[in-house]
Design an enzyme around this catalytic site. Structure first.
Site, PDB file in Angstrom:
ATOM      1  N   GLU A   1     -13.613   7.715  -2.664  1.00  0.00           N
ATOM      2  CA  GLU A   1     -14.913   7.437  -3.301  1.00  0.00           C
ATOM      3  C   GLU A   1     -16.048   8.216  -2.657  1.00  0.00           C
ATOM      4  OE1 GLU A   1     -16.259   3.720  -5.026  1.00  0.00           O
ATOM      5  OE2 GLU A   1     -14.434   2.808  -4.247  1.00  0.00           O
TER       6      GLU A   1
ATOM      7  N   ASN B   1     -12.240  -2.773  -8.272  1.00  0.00           N
ATOM      8  CA  ASN B   1     -10.880  -2.208  -8.283  1.00  0.00           C
ATOM      9  C   ASN B   1     -10.434  -2.264  -6.834  1.00  0.00           C
ATOM     10  OD1 ASN B   1     -10.185  -0.202 -10.908  1.00  0.00           O
ATOM     11  ND2 ASN B   1     -12.368  -0.560 -10.581  1.00  0.00           N
TER      12      ASN B   1
ATOM     13  N   LYS C   1     -23.811   1.918  -7.152  1.00  0.00           N
ATOM     14  CA  LYS C   1     -23.101   1.384  -5.979  1.00  0.00           C
ATOM     15  C   LYS C   1     -23.594   2.002  -4.665  1.00  0.00           C
ATOM     16  CE  LYS C   1     -18.270   0.796  -4.427  1.00  0.00           C
ATOM     17  NZ  LYS C   1     -16.869   0.952  -4.872  1.00  0.00           N
TER      18      LYS C   1
ATOM     19  N   ASN D   1     -21.396   5.750  -8.979  1.00  0.00           N
ATOM     20  CA  ASN D   1     -20.551   4.654  -9.472  1.00  0.00           C
ATOM     21  C   ASN D   1     -21.543   3.582  -9.939  1.00  0.00           C
ATOM     22  OD1 ASN D   1     -18.787   2.501  -9.766  1.00  0.00           O
ATOM     23  ND2 ASN D   1     -17.562   3.047  -7.960  1.00  0.00           N
TER      24      ASN D   1
ATOM     25  N   GLU E   1     -15.617  -2.806 -12.544  1.00  0.00           N
ATOM     26  CA  GLU E   1     -16.063  -1.502 -12.027  1.00  0.00           C
ATOM     27  C   GLU E   1     -15.266  -0.413 -12.739  1.00  0.00           C
ATOM     28  OE1 GLU E   1     -14.309  -0.597  -8.195  1.00  0.00           O
ATOM     29  OE2 GLU E   1     -15.969   0.698  -7.618  1.00  0.00           O
TER      30      GLU E   1
ATOM     31  N   CYS F   1     -17.910  -3.689  -6.486  1.00  0.00           N
ATOM     32  CA  CYS F   1     -16.713  -3.737  -5.641  1.00  0.00           C
ATOM     33  C   CYS F   1     -16.988  -3.885  -4.146  1.00  0.00           C
ATOM     34  CB  CYS F   1     -15.813  -2.537  -5.923  1.00  0.00           C
ATOM     35  SG  CYS F   1     -14.159  -2.838  -5.265  1.00  0.00           S
TER      36      CYS F   1
HETATM   37  N1  CDT Z   1     -13.466   0.149  -5.380  1.00  0.00           N
HETATM   38  C1  CDT Z   1     -13.653  -0.338  -4.140  1.00  0.00           C
HETATM   39  O1  CDT Z   1     -14.765  -0.340  -3.639  1.00  0.00           O
HETATM   40  N2  CDT Z   1     -12.569  -0.804  -3.490  1.00  0.00           N
HETATM   41  C2  CDT Z   1     -12.594  -1.241  -2.124  1.00  0.00           C
HETATM   42  C3  CDT Z   1     -11.294  -0.934  -1.468  1.00  0.00           C
HETATM   43  C4  CDT Z   1     -11.479   0.038  -0.409  1.00  0.00           C
HETATM   44  S1  CDT Z   1     -10.021   0.361   0.475  1.00  0.00           S
HETATM   45  C5  CDT Z   1     -10.439   1.797   1.278  1.00  0.00           C
HETATM   46  C6  CDT Z   1     -12.858  -2.733  -1.950  1.00  0.00           C
HETATM   47  O2  CDT Z   1     -13.613  -3.085  -1.032  1.00  0.00           O
HETATM   48  O3  CDT Z   1     -12.283  -3.546  -2.666  1.00  0.00           O
END
Ligand code: CDT
Length: 311
Positions: free
Chosen positions: A145, A196, A127, A110, A47, A171
């Protein structure tokens, strides 16, 4: 007869805030060539692969914010990746931030694209499940985000490519069973997911120690329950003081992890995936036509809120 796709998961170590696109693309190219040396058909990147994970910061300067997004794909900086893919005859999946001008306003997504061996984009996904907040919260770190991206408007499409049916998710999407099921009911055979995933952003140490377990739990369940391969690829390590999990992996339709990274840096793992490996499940245990009964699940009219503890 077996239908094989040899896939590479190209995990990335951290990308610094001041690391420019040329430098990042050079890292992606190096891993693409390694994947080709392994005889791969396609390489999957994380991502938001082209920049640091900027939603960890409140960025109020619009020009600075815009600098993290691509206005076109391929952009001039990313063109070498498309050129090399065509030259080597290898496909790729790339996550990046997309900005489009529609109806006189900027729309931010995204996004990921699926690119075939001729360097042509054959699929695009935006996304849908956007974690975090749109405003600053009272936690040790931020995840903004919701501030920086609209919810994707392309659904969960499945694309014909690489001799099979390919889907994408990004993600946080991987934590939601609906993600896999929307593609499962389209007979998806391989889902590519970049992530990430930071730890330590709230005060919940219990969640942090389980982060890698939860990562694999949802990927393996999603793969098995929908009889599909899942290729999940991290950007990880310590990026601008933020710790992010690794353990990128390739999951078979059986739910078994067949390959996994062992570092928190740039690392390529490879597996020769038989797209027909999902068939025994699709025809029997998870034969949706025969056994799935959505008409009996009851109509869900609203999402239940959290349970309030009794005083
Ligand atoms: N990038 C991403 O979607 N990361 C989220 C972490 C969110 S923590 C508020 C994940 O679900 O891995």
């Amino acid at each position: 007869m077996a239908r094989f796709v040899k896939v590479a998961a190209a995990q990335m170590g951290p990308v610094a805030r001041d690391e420019d696109r040329t430098c990042v693309v050079a890292r992606l190219l190096k891993m693409m060539r390694e994947a080709k040396d392994w005889g791969c058909d396609i390489v999957v990147y994380p991502e938001l692969a082209l920049t640091t994970f900027f939603p960890r910061w409140l960025i109020e300067d619009e020009a600075e914010l815009d600098s993290y997004y691509e206005t076109e794909m391929p952009s001039p900086d990313v063109q070498p990746l498309f050129d090399e893919a065509r030259k080597l005859g290898i496909g790729f999946q790339l996550g990046y931030c997309e900005i489009v001008n529609e109806g006189g306003r900027k729309r931010r997504f995204n996004t990921s694209v699926l690119v075939d061996k001729n360097g042509e984009i054959i699929g695009k996904y935006r996304k849908i499940h956007m974690p975090g907040n749109s405003e600053l919260w009272d936690k040790p770190a931020q995840h903004l985000e919701k501030r920086y991206f609209e919810i994707g408007d392309l659904g969960f499409p499945v694309f014909e490519g690489f001799g099979g049916r390919i889907g994408m998710a990004i993600c946080n999407d991987r934590r939601w069973p609906e993600t896999y099921r929307c593609m499962g009911i389209q007979s998806v055979e391989m889902i590519m997911i970049g992530y990430n995933t930071p730890v330590g952003i709230d005060y919940n140490f219990d969640h942090d120690v389980l982060a890698s377990f939860h990562n694999h739990l949802v990927l393996q369940a999603g793969a098995h329950q929908n009889a599909t391969w899942v290729v999940a690829v991290a950007k990880c390590g310590i990026e601008e003081s933020s710790k992010m999990i690794g353990q990128s992996c390739i999951v078979a339709p059986s739910g078994e992890i067949v390959a996994m990274t062992s570092t928190l840096g740039d690392e390529v793992i490879v597996h020769k995936c038989d797209l027909d490996a999902g068939l025994p499940y699709k025809e029997d245990l998870f034969n949706f036509g025969l056994h799935r009964r959505p008409e009996h699940y009851g109509l869900i009219v609203e999402t239940a809120g959290p349970i309030t503890p009794q005083k």
